[in-house]
Design a protein around this motif. Sequence first.
Motif, PDB file in Angstrom:
ATOM      1  N   UNK A  79       0.805  -1.216   0.000  1.00  0.00           N
ATOM      2  CA  UNK A  79       0.000   0.000   0.000  1.00  0.00           C
ATOM      3  C   UNK A  79       0.837   1.264   0.000  1.00  0.00           C
ATOM      4  N   UNK A  80       2.056   1.156   0.546  1.00  0.00           N
ATOM      5  CA  UNK A  80       2.946   2.323   0.606  1.00  0.00           C
ATOM      6  C   UNK A  80       3.794   2.471  -0.661  1.00  0.00           C
ATOM      7  N   UNK A  81       3.560   1.587  -1.647  1.00  0.00           N
ATOM      8  CA  UNK A  81       4.250   1.736  -2.925  1.00  0.00           C
ATOM      9  C   UNK A  81       5.465   0.856  -3.109  1.00  0.00           C
ATOM     10  N   UNK A  82       5.537  -0.284  -2.405  1.00  0.00           N
ATOM     11  CA  UNK A  82       6.712  -1.145  -2.477  1.00  0.00           C
ATOM     12  C   UNK A  82       7.003  -1.639  -3.888  1.00  0.00           C
ATOM     13  N   UNK A  83       5.975  -2.085  -4.595  1.00  0.00           N
ATOM     14  CA  UNK A  83       6.187  -2.655  -5.929  1.00  0.00           C
ATOM     15  C   UNK A  83       6.759  -1.611  -6.889  1.00  0.00           C
ATOM     16  N   UNK A  84       6.160  -0.434  -6.895  1.00  0.00           N
ATOM     17  CA  UNK A  84       6.653   0.626  -7.776  1.00  0.00           C
ATOM     18  C   UNK A  84       8.073   1.035  -7.398  1.00  0.00           C
ATOM     19  N   UNK A  85       8.333   1.131  -6.092  1.00  0.00           N
ATOM     20  CA  UNK A  85       9.666   1.512  -5.625  1.00  0.00           C
ATOM     21  C   UNK A  85      10.705   0.490  -6.056  1.00  0.00           C
ATOM     22  N   UNK A  86      10.412  -0.799  -5.855  1.00  0.00           N
ATOM     23  CA  UNK A  86      11.361  -1.851  -6.224  1.00  0.00           C
ATOM     24  C   UNK A  86      11.637  -1.839  -7.720  1.00  0.00           C
ATOM     25  N   UNK A  87      10.604  -1.652  -8.518  1.00  0.00           N
ATOM     26  CA  UNK A  87      10.771  -1.596  -9.973  1.00  0.00           C
ATOM     27  C   UNK A  87      11.669  -0.419 -10.366  1.00  0.00           C
ATOM     28  N   UNK A  88      11.458   0.727  -9.734  1.00  0.00           N
ATOM     29  CA  UNK A  88      12.274   1.904 -10.023  1.00  0.00           C
ATOM     30  C   UNK A  88      13.726   1.684  -9.607  1.00  0.00           C
ATOM     31  N   UNK A  89      13.920   0.992  -8.485  1.00  0.00           N
ATOM     32  CA  UNK A  89      15.276   0.698  -8.032  1.00  0.00           C
ATOM     33  C   UNK A  89      15.985  -0.248  -8.995  1.00  0.00           C
ATOM     34  N   UNK A  90      15.278  -1.270  -9.460  1.00  0.00           N
ATOM     35  CA  UNK A  90      15.866  -2.208 -10.419  1.00  0.00           C
ATOM     36  C   UNK A  90      16.216  -1.503 -11.721  1.00  0.00           C
ATOM     37  N   UNK A  91      15.336  -0.631 -12.182  1.00  0.00           N
ATOM     38  CA  UNK A  91      15.623   0.140 -13.397  1.00  0.00           C
ATOM     39  C   UNK A  91      16.873   1.001 -13.213  1.00  0.00           C
ATOM     40  N   UNK A  92      17.007   1.591 -12.032  1.00  0.00           N
ATOM     41  CA  UNK A  92      18.180   2.419 -11.749  1.00  0.00           C
ATOM     42  C   UNK A  92      19.459   1.583 -11.789  1.00  0.00           C
TER      43      UNK A  92
END
Length: 249
Positions: A79-92
Amino acid sequence: MKRKGVLFLSNGHGEDAINCQILKALRASGVDVDVSAMPIVGDGAAYARSTVPIIGPTSQMPSGGVFYMNPLFFFKDIGAGLIALTWQQLQAVWKHLRHCDLVVATGDIVVAAIAHASNRPYIIFLSAHSSYYEGRVDLGLILWQLLCSEKCLAVFTRDALTAADLNRQGLKKAQFVGNPVMDNLNSTGKDLQLIPGVRTIALLPGSRLREATDNLVLLLQLVKEIAINSTVSVQFRAALVPNLMPQLD
């Protein structure tokens, strides 16, 4: 000539601190390399204090990175955005790999998997496992394969007993050369107001917020029992991470 690049991965407050100690030693050695970091869990404050560039977004999740303790924590993280955050980190990480010649990963299977997927040589500091509390360390099939990969140049453990255990299991590249956490024990000069001659017990609940909170509650119960039943005088002091302090108000 292009300077070599080293990317440090970590998944927790303690793991960040370990990598920062390694980085400190690396800088002191005079080796001319470009260093960067991607903390998968937490805000990476230790890297910021060490002036190490963080290559992607960070965030402090509700679980503090230990949602395995309770499935509800996982849903709070989602709910706090873990999936989006992890995806952004992997892209980085993938974007940064063109500047990277070596990956140093401290933590568990999460950072080990990212390091392996980077297709770069990598080194693992296995901070999440110890034979002192596991007996015979069971890394599981996936993590074992990641550590046995030819791309994994070395596996460092948090203590000598774990290295010997993994050696016996066939992971000959596992070795213990010291624990960077111990190198971070510098005196702050703070007066703990200890009473001379009285036995002292230190409370060490940990660094990951949710887990540390639960551990501290248990430790305080122990303090109560000792205070009630001890036949000698005892004093207590606790080492708490900053994020845990407000919860005591």
